[in-house]
Write a protein that holds these residues in place. Structure first.
Motif, PDB file in Angstrom:
ATOM      1  N   LEU A 100       0.834  -1.207   0.000  1.00  0.00           N
ATOM      2  CA  LEU A 100       0.000   0.000   0.000  1.00  0.00           C
ATOM      3  C   LEU A 100       0.869   1.257   0.000  1.00  0.00           C
ATOM      4  O   LEU A 100       0.595   2.225  -0.722  1.00  0.00           O
ATOM      5  CB  LEU A 100      -0.920  -0.006   1.227  1.00  0.00           C
ATOM      6  CG  LEU A 100      -1.846   1.204   1.387  1.00  0.00           C
ATOM      7  CD1 LEU A 100      -2.781   1.344   0.199  1.00  0.00           C
ATOM      8  CD2 LEU A 100      -2.639   1.100   2.693  1.00  0.00           C
ATOM      9  N   ALA A 101       1.921   1.257   0.802  1.00  0.00           N
ATOM     10  CA  ALA A 101       2.826   2.409   0.837  1.00  0.00           C
ATOM     11  C   ALA A 101       3.458   2.638  -0.527  1.00  0.00           C
ATOM     12  O   ALA A 101       3.632   3.778  -0.965  1.00  0.00           O
ATOM     13  CB  ALA A 101       3.897   2.195   1.900  1.00  0.00           C
ATOM     14  N   ALA A 102       3.789   1.549  -1.222  1.00  0.00           N
ATOM     15  CA  ALA A 102       4.401   1.680  -2.546  1.00  0.00           C
ATOM     16  C   ALA A 102       3.423   2.303  -3.538  1.00  0.00           C
ATOM     17  O   ALA A 102       3.811   3.123  -4.383  1.00  0.00           O
ATOM     18  CB  ALA A 102       4.870   0.316  -3.039  1.00  0.00           C
ATOM     19  N   VAL A 103       2.151   1.936  -3.459  1.00  0.00           N
ATOM     20  CA  VAL A 103       1.149   2.556  -4.331  1.00  0.00           C
ATOM     21  C   VAL A 103       1.093   4.062  -4.077  1.00  0.00           C
ATOM     22  O   VAL A 103       1.081   4.874  -5.009  1.00  0.00           O
ATOM     23  CB  VAL A 103      -0.241   1.920  -4.115  1.00  0.00           C
ATOM     24  CG1 VAL A 103      -1.308   2.693  -4.883  1.00  0.00           C
ATOM     25  CG2 VAL A 103      -0.232   0.466  -4.563  1.00  0.00           C
ATOM     26  N   HIS A 104       1.075   4.441  -2.812  1.00  0.00           N
ATOM     27  CA  HIS A 104       1.054   5.868  -2.478  1.00  0.00           C
ATOM     28  C   HIS A 104       2.302   6.567  -2.974  1.00  0.00           C
ATOM     29  O   HIS A 104       2.233   7.698  -3.485  1.00  0.00           O
ATOM     30  CB  HIS A 104       0.924   6.042  -0.965  1.00  0.00           C
ATOM     31  CG  HIS A 104      -0.484   6.043  -0.484  1.00  0.00           C
ATOM     32  ND1 HIS A 104      -1.284   7.151  -0.492  1.00  0.00           N
ATOM     33  CD2 HIS A 104      -1.250   5.044   0.018  1.00  0.00           C
ATOM     34  CE1 HIS A 104      -2.478   6.851  -0.017  1.00  0.00           C
ATOM     35  NE2 HIS A 104      -2.486   5.577   0.306  1.00  0.00           N
ATOM     36  N   ALA A 105       3.447   5.914  -2.824  1.00  0.00           N
ATOM     37  CA  ALA A 105       4.708   6.538  -3.230  1.00  0.00           C
ATOM     38  C   ALA A 105       4.800   6.709  -4.738  1.00  0.00           C
ATOM     39  O   ALA A 105       5.392   7.670  -5.229  1.00  0.00           O
ATOM     40  CB  ALA A 105       5.876   5.697  -2.719  1.00  0.00           C
ATOM     41  N   LEU A 106       4.208   5.799  -5.482  1.00  0.00           N
ATOM     42  CA  LEU A 106       4.293   5.838  -6.945  1.00  0.00           C
ATOM     43  C   LEU A 106       3.166   6.640  -7.590  1.00  0.00           C
ATOM     44  O   LEU A 106       3.289   7.053  -8.748  1.00  0.00           O
ATOM     45  CB  LEU A 106       4.274   4.412  -7.499  1.00  0.00           C
ATOM     46  CG  LEU A 106       5.546   3.587  -7.270  1.00  0.00           C
ATOM     47  CD1 LEU A 106       5.285   2.110  -7.528  1.00  0.00           C
ATOM     48  CD2 LEU A 106       6.679   4.097  -8.160  1.00  0.00           C
ATOM     49  N   ALA A 107       2.070   6.851  -6.874  1.00  0.00           N
ATOM     50  CA  ALA A 107       0.895   7.488  -7.471  1.00  0.00           C
ATOM     51  C   ALA A 107       1.177   8.869  -8.066  1.00  0.00           C
ATOM     52  O   ALA A 107       0.645   9.185  -9.143  1.00  0.00           O
ATOM     53  CB  ALA A 107      -0.237   7.568  -6.451  1.00  0.00           C
ATOM     54  N   PRO A 108       1.997   9.723  -7.446  1.00  0.00           N
ATOM     55  CA  PRO A 108       2.237  11.032  -8.074  1.00  0.00           C
ATOM     56  C   PRO A 108       2.855  10.941  -9.464  1.00  0.00           C
ATOM     57  O   PRO A 108       2.567  11.770 -10.329  1.00  0.00           O
ATOM     58  CB  PRO A 108       3.194  11.720  -7.090  1.00  0.00           C
ATOM     59  CG  PRO A 108       2.902  11.078  -5.777  1.00  0.00           C
ATOM     60  CD  PRO A 108       2.616   9.648  -6.108  1.00  0.00           C
ATOM     61  N   SER A 109       3.682   9.939  -9.701  1.00  0.00           N
ATOM     62  CA  SER A 109       4.310   9.784 -11.020  1.00  0.00           C
ATOM     63  C   SER A 109       3.517   8.853 -11.934  1.00  0.00           C
ATOM     64  O   SER A 109       3.753   8.812 -13.141  1.00  0.00           O
ATOM     65  CB  SER A 109       5.744   9.232 -10.868  1.00  0.00           C
ATOM     66  OG  SER A 109       5.726   7.966 -10.233  1.00  0.00           O
ATOM     67  N   ASP A 110       2.571   8.113 -11.368  1.00  0.00           N
ATOM     68  CA  ASP A 110       1.757   7.173 -12.141  1.00  0.00           C
ATOM     69  C   ASP A 110       0.319   7.239 -11.611  1.00  0.00           C
ATOM     70  O   ASP A 110      -0.128   6.344 -10.897  1.00  0.00           O
ATOM     71  CB  ASP A 110       2.333   5.757 -12.003  1.00  0.00           C
ATOM     72  CG  ASP A 110       1.620   4.746 -12.898  1.00  0.00           C
ATOM     73  OD1 ASP A 110       0.674   5.136 -13.612  1.00  0.00           O
ATOM     74  OD2 ASP A 110       2.004   3.560 -12.870  1.00  0.00           O
ATOM     75  N   PRO A 111      -0.431   8.300 -11.940  1.00  0.00           N
ATOM     76  CA  PRO A 111      -1.755   8.516 -11.343  1.00  0.00           C
ATOM     77  C   PRO A 111      -2.757   7.394 -11.589  1.00  0.00           C
ATOM     78  O   PRO A 111      -3.724   7.257 -10.833  1.00  0.00           O
ATOM     79  CB  PRO A 111      -2.236   9.815 -12.006  1.00  0.00           C
ATOM     80  CG  PRO A 111      -0.986  10.493 -12.473  1.00  0.00           C
ATOM     81  CD  PRO A 111      -0.045   9.392 -12.853  1.00  0.00           C
ATOM     82  N   ASP A 112      -2.561   6.596 -12.639  1.00  0.00           N
ATOM     83  CA  ASP A 112      -3.507   5.516 -12.924  1.00  0.00           C
ATOM     84  C   ASP A 112      -3.200   4.243 -12.142  1.00  0.00           C
ATOM     85  O   ASP A 112      -3.988   3.291 -12.182  1.00  0.00           O
ATOM     86  CB  ASP A 112      -3.493   5.194 -14.422  1.00  0.00           C
ATOM     87  CG  ASP A 112      -4.010   6.347 -15.268  1.00  0.00           C
ATOM     88  OD1 ASP A 112      -4.851   7.106 -14.756  1.00  0.00           O
ATOM     89  OD2 ASP A 112      -3.563   6.492 -16.424  1.00  0.00           O
ATOM     90  N   LEU A 113      -2.069   4.215 -11.461  1.00  0.00           N
ATOM     91  CA  LEU A 113      -1.678   3.008 -10.736  1.00  0.00           C
ATOM     92  C   LEU A 113      -2.712   2.570  -9.700  1.00  0.00           C
ATOM     93  O   LEU A 113      -3.059   1.380  -9.653  1.00  0.00           O
ATOM     94  CB  LEU A 113      -0.310   3.212 -10.072  1.00  0.00           C
ATOM     95  CG  LEU A 113       0.169   2.065  -9.171  1.00  0.00           C
ATOM     96  CD1 LEU A 113       0.416   0.800  -9.996  1.00  0.00           C
ATOM     97  CD2 LEU A 113       1.445   2.475  -8.417  1.00  0.00           C
ATOM     98  N   PRO A 114      -3.240   3.471  -8.840  1.00  0.00           N
ATOM     99  CA  PRO A 114      -4.220   3.012  -7.848  1.00  0.00           C
ATOM    100  C   PRO A 114      -5.428   2.319  -8.478  1.00  0.00           C
ATOM    101  O   PRO A 114      -5.892   1.299  -7.953  1.00  0.00           O
ATOM    102  CB  PRO A 114      -4.623   4.308  -7.140  1.00  0.00           C
ATOM    103  CG  PRO A 114      -3.432   5.198  -7.290  1.00  0.00           C
ATOM    104  CD  PRO A 114      -2.901   4.893  -8.659  1.00  0.00           C
ATOM    105  N   ALA A 115      -5.926   2.856  -9.591  1.00  0.00           N
ATOM    106  CA  ALA A 115      -7.079   2.218 -10.240  1.00  0.00           C
ATOM    107  C   ALA A 115      -6.711   0.842 -10.781  1.00  0.00           C
ATOM    108  O   ALA A 115      -7.535  -0.081 -10.768  1.00  0.00           O
ATOM    109  CB  ALA A 115      -7.605   3.110 -11.357  1.00  0.00           C
ATOM    110  N   ARG A 116      -5.472   0.689 -11.250  1.00  0.00           N
ATOM    111  CA  ARG A 116      -5.041  -0.614 -11.774  1.00  0.00           C
ATOM    112  C   ARG A 116      -4.808  -1.627 -10.658  1.00  0.00           C
ATOM    113  O   ARG A 116      -4.907  -2.824 -10.896  1.00  0.00           O
ATOM    114  CB  ARG A 116      -3.750  -0.461 -12.587  1.00  0.00           C
ATOM    115  CG  ARG A 116      -3.855   0.417 -13.810  1.00  0.00           C
ATOM    116  CD  ARG A 116      -2.694   0.189 -14.773  1.00  0.00           C
ATOM    117  NE  ARG A 116      -1.387   0.297 -14.148  1.00  0.00           N
ATOM    118  CZ  ARG A 116      -0.686   1.433 -14.042  1.00  0.00           C
ATOM    119  NH1 ARG A 116      -1.195   2.568 -14.518  1.00  0.00           N
ATOM    120  NH2 ARG A 116       0.507   1.440 -13.463  1.00  0.00           N
TER     121      ARG A 116
END
Length: 660
Positions: A202-218
């Protein structure tokens, strides 16, 4: 620790409350042996140096090295508080305009950074977490902080600290220049999406979301697994997040934009932990408060929680059904089963599940709410608010019940059955505030409240209660004709409430002359003119002598004044050439998704203009079908605002003719 402290000319420096000469004493107290006194001093220091943010003062720059020395000293009881202060200042320094940043801050921060980096190796995990949090929010380039963060990641074995480091790495890697470690960090973070530890994923999703905004939905599956896992409690021990289930649900949901309910539906799936089920309902409220389309998908899950073993879950489910109101009316039978549920929340007001169910039935216009409302009118103690409460429209749904008079305002169709109870209460009530609210309800109900006229006539004779009665009689109208003489005597007596007496006198069948004279003075003399202007409109052509003044007020700087002046001008003279452009300008931002309270009366006035309003009706024709809610308030009030503004647009479309 205090080397150089006395060399600073603190009296020359400023903080949020003036001279900084009190800062050295507070710093010394923060480092004192008494934990309670150190805690008090650290809170006061935070208030002086940060307060509500918006700038970084000169005292903050001078205090920074000493604050970090305190944070680095093991025996200091306020170490974490010191780092919290540094984090708030560092984050603010990166957000504000240069003119609000003390010129000495940049050098002070540059000199302090090595000491801050050294705290990543502190023996205490909570200090390491707090240091990582500061490095996440500061504006130091990634190349200055990533090497230390990566080194600590390799060595760290405390799970909560590892969560903090993941978040810090993600934020630092976004701050250019990042040097040669940027690629390494993003490779590490992407690899952590497959970590065996749910919260690290979960922390990794948060850390990557600013550079990959579609990641949480995926990776909704990953996020749902983590936020529903018992290890979610780890986040309570972090420095930056520091919250439990409800907070983590909201934090994770914040990564997902738009109305899609998939994540919320995943949260609403059954769970053995009551806090998880309550958190899921909180997220359902958050989504429904912003969007209309998820209602159909979420409704079955809200209904399923009406028999949840946790009373807070039952309360929240019923409260959300009240919010969506008419959309849930087909399920009034399920809601009615909770009317006798006396389980109370742990809040100060101790609202019960049954009260939430009563409110939901009132919103559904279901008569099964009436026995409970009659009891409340009679004075039964309850968890309903004693006064109106307003909350801002944010991404957080405020779970509150309205005040009794606000509930009554939603059931005018049942006024005839409620009036005996209200009349009885008017006869016995000694609380002037209660009398005012009940009279407000009667005014809103209008002519259907005519059965209350005898009680209102009695109140009209009392100097303490006549104003409340006059307001109700003005709303009821001609059925209150028997009040004319009493109101005329109040009008002739003069005083601060002459306008009310004059208006009520006119509304119950009096002559227009007195109210015209009083309202004319109000329009000229008052700063807030729109209430008087609204009354002038009610006088129709009688207000024509004020046409020139009304026309001038349509260009006033206050939007409420412009709207009510335009309406009054039209009502007095049928001047649509002036009124339509003014009223159109007031509502035009609806096309951009912006709602302001002044738009609701403006739409009502446009509907009165009929075909003359066709051009603006055409512009607004798609508003009723838009998904995002139109509101300025949070809680139940935002749902009602959205319903009302859409209904008003619908009425405008109907009134302006088929071509709209």
């Amino acid at each position: 620790m205090w080397v150089g402290l006395d060399a600073v000319d603190w009296a020359r420096l400023k903080h949020n409350y003036g001279s900084a000469e009190d800062v050295p004493g507070l710093l010394r107290r923060c480092g004192g042996p008494d934990p309670d006194d150190a805690g008090d001093a650290s809170s006061e220091l935070l208030n002086l140096l940060f307060h509500q943010g918006g700038w970084v003062c000169s005292a903050a720059s001078a205090a920074l090295p000493f604050v970090l020395r305190l944070a680095a000293t093991p025996q200091v009881p306020s170490r974490c508080a010191m780092l919290e202060l540094v984090a708030m200042l560092a984050a603010e320094a990166g957000r504000i305009e240069a003119r609000f940043l003390d010129p000495g801050w940049a050098l002070a921060w540059k000199q302090a950074l090595p000491e801050l980096l050294s705290l990543l190796d502190d023996p205490e995990p909570e200090i390491r977490r707090a240091a990582a949090d500061v490095l996440a929010v500061c504006d130091s380039p990634g190349e200055l902080v990533l090497p230390a963060l990566l080194r600590c990641w390799e060595a760290e074995d405390d799970l909560a600290t590892r969560l903090e480091l993941v978040l810090s790495l993600g934020q630092a890697a976004m701050r250019a220049p990042v040097g040669g470690h940027g690629v390494e960090v993003f490779d590490l973070l992407r690899g952590l999406l497959d970590s065996p530890q749910a919260q690290i994923r979960l922390a990794a999703v948060h850390a990557l979301a600013p550079s990959d905004p579609d990641l949480p939905a995926r990776r909704l599956d990953l996020m749902l697994e983590a936020v529903r896992d018992p290890t979610i409690e780890l986040w309570r021990h972090t420095s930056s997040v520091r919250t439990g289930v409800l907070g983590i649900h909201r934090w994770a949901a914040g990564l997902i934009t738009g109305p899609a309910p998939t994540f919320t539906l995943g949260l609403l799936a059954d769970h053995h932990d009551a806090e998880q089920r309550i958190g899921a309902l909180a997220q359902a409220g958050r989504l429904l408060a912003q969007w209309r389309s998820p209602t159909a998908a979420l409704l079955p899950h809200l209904l399923a929680r009406l028999d949840d073993p946790a009373s807070e879950a039952r309360f929240r489910a019923a409260e959300l059904l009240a919010c969506v109101g008419p959309a849930a009316a087909a399920h009034a039978d399920e809601v009615a089963t909770l009317l006798s549920d006396t389980a109370a929340r742990t809040t100060r007001k101790r609202q019960t599940v049954g009260e939430a169910a009563l409110w939901a039935l009132a919103r559904m216009n279901d008569p099964r709410c009436l026995p409970g409302l009659i009891e409340l009118i009679a004075g039964t103690c309850s968890g309903f608010a004693s006064t109106s409460a307003h909350y801002p429209a944010t991404d957080l749904h405020h779970v509150v019940l309205p005040a009794l008079h606000e509930v009554l305002g939603h059931v005018p169709d049942h006024a005839e059955l409620l009036l005996p109870a209200i009349c009885g209460r008017l006869d016995t009530a000694t609380d002037e505030r209660l009398l005012n609210r009940l009279c407000d309800v009667l005014a809103d109900w209008g002519p259907v409240a005519k059965a209350a006229v005898p009680q209102l006539l009695g109140l009209l004779e009392d100097d303490r209660t006549w104003m409340a009665a006059a307001k109700a009689l003005a709303g009821i109208g001609l059925a209150g004709n028997g009040a004319r003489d009493l109101l005329l005597s109040r009008l002739r007596a003069a005083g601060p409430h002459t306008e009310l007496a004059a208006w009520a006198y006119w509304r119950v069948g009096g002559e227009p002359g007195p109210v015209l004279e009083v309202l004319g003075r109000s329009v000229e003399e008052r700063r807030f003119r729109h209430p008087a202007l609204r009354k002038l409109a009610g006088l129709g052509s009688h207000a024509a002598p004020y046409a020139d003044r009304l026309r001038a007020l349509t260009a006033d700087t206050d939007p409420w004044t412009r709207v009510e002046a335009a309406h009054a001008l039209w009502a007095a003279t049928s001047d649509t050439e002036t009124a339509v452009p003014v009223l159109t300008a007031a509502v035009l931002d609806l096309t951009k998704g912006t709602y302001l309270p002044v738009m609701l009366p403006a739409l009502g006035h446009l509907a009165e203009l009929g075909q003359a309003a066709q051009p603006v009706a055409h512009l607004l024709r798609d508003i009723p079908d838009r998904d995002r809610r139109l509101r300025t308030n949070g809680g139940w009030r935002g749902f009602v605002q959205d319903e009302n503004i859409r209904a008003a647009v619908g009425e405008l479309l109907s009134a302006s003719g088929p071509s709209a």
